[in-house]
Structures are given as structure tokens and as C-alpha cells.
Write a protein that holds these residues in place. Structure first.
Motif: not given
Length: 110
Positions: A34-62
Motif C-alpha cells: 500500500c502506498v499513500e500518494v499526495h497530489f497538489e491541484t493540477g498535478t498530472v500523473a502521466a498515462r503509464h502501465s505496469h505489470p502490477h494489479e492496482q486498486i486506488t482508493y480516494v481518501i480526499s480531493g477530486k
């Protein structure tokens, strides 16, 4: 092999991934992470892929997530599943925090 069961937040290092994105690795073993990821408004996580399965749960923000050929606007309490090797990315619309879970663990994060 000794299994580590407790991962205190106070001991986790914050990694600055650049462009308004930081992450902290939480509990993990060979099979999951599990990894906690913090984003500032306007941050872009570029399109990518990887061999791992991933579930993302939104704690806060939009966020606007693209997974494969579909785009979703998500907020606190929403979650997304990303199968292995699917292209995905996100744009942060309002500053927030995500909890990403990977299987197997991301060797490149530890």
C-alpha cells in the motif's frame, strides 16, 4: 525469512516524485503493497502501465482518472481497479490523497 507486520508512519520516508506528487510506502511484502500518494491541484500523473494489479482508493480531493479508454471523475470514498498492463493516468482537480494498493509489490518503490 522474518515477516515485518508493523510499518509506523513516523518511520516512512516521503518520496518527492516531482510535479506536485509525493508518496509514502506503507505496509508491504512480496505479494502486496500500500502506498499513500499526495497530489497538489493540477498535478498530472502521466498515462503509464505496469505489470502490477492496482486498486486506488480516494481518501480526499477530486481527480479525473483515465483507465484504458474510459475517464472517470472521482472523489473521497470512490475507488478504481486497474488490471495488469492497462494504460492509466490521472489529473488532480482538487488537492488530495490516494491510497494505492499493488499486487505484487512495486520493487521500484522500495
Amino acid at each position: 525469512m522474518t515477516v515485518k507486520n508493523y510499518f509506523p508512519a513516523s518511520e516512512a520516508e516521503t518520496f518527492d516524485a516531482g510535479g506536485g506528487l509525493t508518496r509514502k510506502v506503507g505496509a508491504y511484502n512480496d505479494n502486496m503493497m500500500c502506498v499513500e500518494v499526495h497530489f497538489e491541484t493540477g498535478t498530472v500523473a502521466a498515462r503509464h502501465s505496469h505489470p502490477h494489479e492496482q486498486i486506488t482508493y480516494v481518501i480526499s480531493g477530486k481527480f479525473e482518472f483515465t483507465v484504458g479508454d474510459k475517464t472517470y471523475t472521482v472523489g473521497a470514498g470512490d475507488s478504481l481497479y486497474k488490471q495488469s498492463n492497462i494504460e492509466h493516468g490521472a489529473t488532480c482537480l482538487e488537492a488530495g490523497t490516494l491510497l494505492d494498493m499493488f499486487t505484487p509489490h512495486r520493487e521500484d518503490f522500495v
